[in-house]
Scaffold this active site. Structure first.
Site, mmCIF file in Angstrom:
data_model
loop_
_atom_site.group_PDB
_atom_site.id
_atom_site.type_symbol
_atom_site.label_atom_id
_atom_site.label_comp_id
_atom_site.label_asym_id
_atom_site.label_seq_id
_atom_site.Cartn_x
_atom_site.Cartn_y
_atom_site.Cartn_z
ATOM 1 N N ASP A 81 1.005 -1.042 -0.168
ATOM 2 C CA ASP A 81 0.255 0.012 -0.117
ATOM 3 C C ASP A 81 1.212 1.250 0.282
ATOM 4 O O ASP A 81 0.871 1.708 1.067
ATOM 5 C CB ASP A 81 -1.007 -0.032 1.277
ATOM 6 C CG ASP A 81 -2.238 1.326 1.342
ATOM 7 O OD1 ASP A 81 -1.868 2.129 0.922
ATOM 8 O OD2 ASP A 81 -2.425 1.551 2.849
ATOM 9 N N LYS B 18 2.963 10.969 -3.172
ATOM 10 C CA LYS B 18 1.859 10.341 -4.258
ATOM 11 C C LYS B 18 0.578 12.069 -5.003
ATOM 12 O O LYS B 18 0.325 11.094 -5.513
ATOM 13 C CB LYS B 18 1.280 9.337 -3.127
ATOM 14 C CG LYS B 18 -0.381 8.802 -3.307
ATOM 15 C CD LYS B 18 -0.632 7.625 -2.696
ATOM 16 C CE LYS B 18 -1.566 7.300 -3.209
ATOM 17 N NZ LYS B 18 -2.317 5.645 -2.576
ATOM 18 N N ASP C 237 -13.085 5.975 3.269
ATOM 19 C CA ASP C 237 -11.298 5.578 2.683
ATOM 20 C C ASP C 237 -11.463 6.921 3.197
ATOM 21 O O ASP C 237 -11.184 8.200 2.548
ATOM 22 C CB ASP C 237 -10.351 5.529 1.943
ATOM 23 C CG ASP C 237 -9.192 5.437 2.239
ATOM 24 O OD1 ASP C 237 -8.806 6.298 3.008
ATOM 25 O OD2 ASP C 237 -8.471 4.899 1.426
ATOM 26 N N GLU D 140 -6.998 0.412 -4.356
ATOM 27 C CA GLU D 140 -7.260 0.900 -2.848
ATOM 28 C C GLU D 140 -8.397 -0.253 -2.691
ATOM 29 O O GLU D 140 -8.510 -1.332 -1.471
ATOM 30 C CB GLU D 140 -6.708 1.472 -2.375
ATOM 31 C CG GLU D 140 -5.644 1.499 -2.674
ATOM 32 C CD GLU D 140 -5.821 3.922 -2.018
ATOM 33 O OE1 GLU D 140 -5.482 4.471 -1.941
ATOM 34 O OE2 GLU D 140 -4.131 3.823 -3.117
#
Ligand code: AMP
Length: 625
Positions: free
Chosen positions: A29, A94, A218, A194
């Site tokens: 991850d 990211k 999330d 994800e």
């Protein structure tokens, strides 16, 4: 190499593992704030997130620090340098993956380090100690640290991985993630969404006969994502995504700090000239927030400022933030054309879902108890490990697939989009179509690849372009150019063009310069629906023009090549009708163009057939034509 041995009990041949350790494929991850690496323990068959050498931390902060003497620190060591040396300490990389400066400039102020803005169209670079780094290189440093951690924990070399990305990541961002893996010495077997990984961690979708609709909520430190997925026969389809790239637990911390300042008669300006106070308050606010996930009260001191908070006060403070996430959920369901009652499972991901009020709000909205049995920080990495195990062949019946979010095609005459792989096609996928040349002796063919749902390429997004060169001289229409689109399991597209008569071949891997945001993608889809009728008309007109251009060229060529077999009237009238047809090409009147095409076709058909008959008769006699 497996050894072949004889099973002495049954007398049959059996394969046994040789003494070398079985290769492990890890799940990673690669997060905005924290990253993790996990694997499936062979003995227990359980997914496990790996700890650091000290055996304590599983999370690796996604932070990289460059020391003045050229050293590189990753993770907790690097995070400690964030306050002291922000310009040499990189976080949130990211957010920059697969992006150009134009894409990120509106939030460039968010980063404490230098993002280079001199070439706005190409991918961003980051300047540290007079060296330039791409987000891919920086992510590779985090991946390398995770690889090392896995190797140390498992006591074997690790070269293969599955890496997760947000569901809304486009081709450029996925490709960038894959490249980062390569750079870190990892063979990236699959890029997985994800929310798909989170569902897998809970075993949802592992039964191929099961069809489920899943909402994955999330809420991390700095980002919020809601994804609605459908899994059927092992195929995961992303029905919709929504969220806010600047919403998360950090906002909870900020409201607490502002509340404490107010309680002490101060304003947020008080922290401008007192960085260490600000930092202290931030740490205390996070501590209080975490404590209130289980306790009802919290008390502490920031220097000489008394700070206290009850769970009720905290819930009042964060209510508007939590409601913003629920608004996103509502929108995601509307986009997927679903009601909360149609959701079969809700999965919680991200550290901030530990806040009881967040859980309650999600449960109320979906009217269903969300899955929170697993550690919400680890769930994505654990799911990536499950996917890795499937790829390793340990769960052979399962084949997990994704779909393409937008159609892919090429530009044909008149700027039309010719779709080769339609939106929502299951990937991996392969499709092809044959094309030909428009001009005699044409030796080059330009192939422009587009993504989008509109009929004209100018309204879609260009992904790349290349030329097939060296087509041998042939009359127009004779070369057979096969264009093949191949999308691999990660959604990365390769385009190959091959002239079948000569075997001339050219191919590219389409790696767009900069990517589509989730909003842009949604906008493109919406526009394609809004403009559907207008697009259809434009396409019909352009197709008529294309047909007319081909016909006029063929008719003229036919007349010049067969003068001897035609009467002067036939020649004159054909050329006149060609002129008539050409004169209406710019009229914008599709029906008029079709009418004149038909007139020209009707006039030339009888003598075209006559000429053909003569040619065939000659050929039958063995005469060359
Ligand atoms: P993630 O980005 O998923 O690692 O989530 C990090 C966020 O979760 C940070 O804002 C943390 O403060 C928050 N967090 C972690 N543990 C807890 C907890 N026990 N209660 C509330 N928030 C938490």
């Amino acid at each position: 190499m497996p050894l072949i041995s004889i099973d002495i009990k049954s007398g049959t041949l059996a394969q046994t593992e040789n003494s070398t350790v079985k290769e492990v494929i890890v799940g990673i991850d690669l997060g905005t704030t924290n990253s993790l690496v996990a694997y499936i323990n062979n003995q227990t068959q359980e997914a496990v997130a790996l700890k650091d050498a000290g055996g304590s931390n599983k999370l690796v902060p996604s932070v990289i620090h460059f020391t003045p003497d050229g050293g590189i620190l990753v993770g907790n060591e690097a995070k400690k340098m964030l306050i002291e040396q922000p310009q040499n300490t990189i976080y949130s990389v990211k957010r920059l993956m697969g992006k150009s400066y134009t894409d990120v400039q509106q939030y460039a102020g968010f980063f404490g380090y230098k993002i280079i803005d001199d070439d706005t169209e190409s991918l961003v670079k980051i300047k540290v100690n007079n060296r330039f780094y791409t987000p891919i290189e920086l992510s590779a440093l985090i991946l390398k640290a995770l690889k090392q951690r896995a190797e140390q924990a498992l006591q074997q070399t690790v070269t293969k991985a599955v890496i997760t990305v947000p569901a809304y990541f486009n081709d450029a961002q996925r490709q960038a993630t894959r490249d980062a893996g390569k750079l870190a010495g990892l063979d990236v077997l699959r890029i997985v969404n994800e929310p798909t990984a989170a569902s897998l961690a809970y075993g949802i979708g592992l039964n191929p006969d099961d069809g489920r609709t899943i909402a994955v909520y999330d809420l991390g430190g700095g980002t919020f994502d809601i994804s609605v997925l459908r899994i059927e026969n092992g195929v995961f389809e992303v029905l919709s995504t929504n969220g806010d790239t600047f919403l998360g637990g950090d906002d909870f911390d900020r409201t607490i700090i502002n509340y404490w300042l107010e309680m002490n008669g101060l304003t947020p300006d008080a922290l401008h000239n007192n960085k260490s106070m600000g930092q202290q308050l931030r740490l205390l606010a996070e501590e209080a927030k975490m404590a209130l996930s289980t306790a009802q009260n919290w008390q502490g001191m920031a220097g000489n400022l008394p700070c206290s908070l009850t769970r009720t006060q905290f819930e009042t403070l964060i209510e508007p933030i939590v409601q913003r996430t629920i608004t996103c959920c509502r929108q995601a369901l509307a986009d997927a054309k679903l009601t909360p009652a149609q959701i079969d499972e809700v999965v919680l991901v991200g550290g901030s879902t530990r806040v009881p009020m967040v859980k309650k709000a999600v449960e109320q909205f979906f009217n269903r108890r969300p899955h929170d049995e697993l550690n919400p920080d680890e769930v994505v990495a654990l799911g990536a490990a499950v996917q890795a195990d499937i790829l390793a062949g340990n769960n052979k019946d399962m084949l997990l697939l994704d779909v393409t979010p937008l159609s892919l095609g090429i530009e044909t005459m008149g700027g039309l989009m010719d779709v080769i792989i339609a939106r929502n096609t299951k990937i991996p996928a392969k499709a092809g179509r044959q094309y030909t040349t428009h001009v005699d002796g044409q030796s080059d063919m330009r192939i422009s690849v587009y993504q989008g749902e509109r009929d004209l390429v100018k309204d879609n997004r260009k992904l790349g372009e290349f030329s097939l060169k060296g087509i041998p001289a042939m009359p127009a229409g004779l070369p057979k150019v096969e264009i093949a689109f191949i999308i691999d399991a990660d959604g990365i597209l390769r385009v190959r063009a091959k002239e079948l008569r000569s075997g001339v071949e050219q191919s590219i891997e389409v790696t767009p310069q900069y990517g589509l945001t989730e909003e842009e993608m949604a906008k493109m889809l919406l526009e394609s629906i809004q403009h559907a009728e207008a697009d259809r008309q434009v396409r019909a007109l352009q197709e008529a023009i294309n047909e007319a251009e081909n016909l006029t060229a063929t008719a003229e060529k036919f007349v010049t090549q067969n003068t001897a077999m035609l009467t002067p009237e036939e020649i004159d009238q054909t050329l006149l009708l060609v002129q008539d047809l050409r004169s209406v090409l710019q009229s914008g009147n599709k029906d008029l163009i079709h009418q004149r095409i038909e007139t020209l076709n009707n006039f030339t058909r009888p003598f075209a057939e006559r000429v053909m008959d003569v040619a065939i008769a000659k050929a039958m006699r063995g005469t060359k034509i």
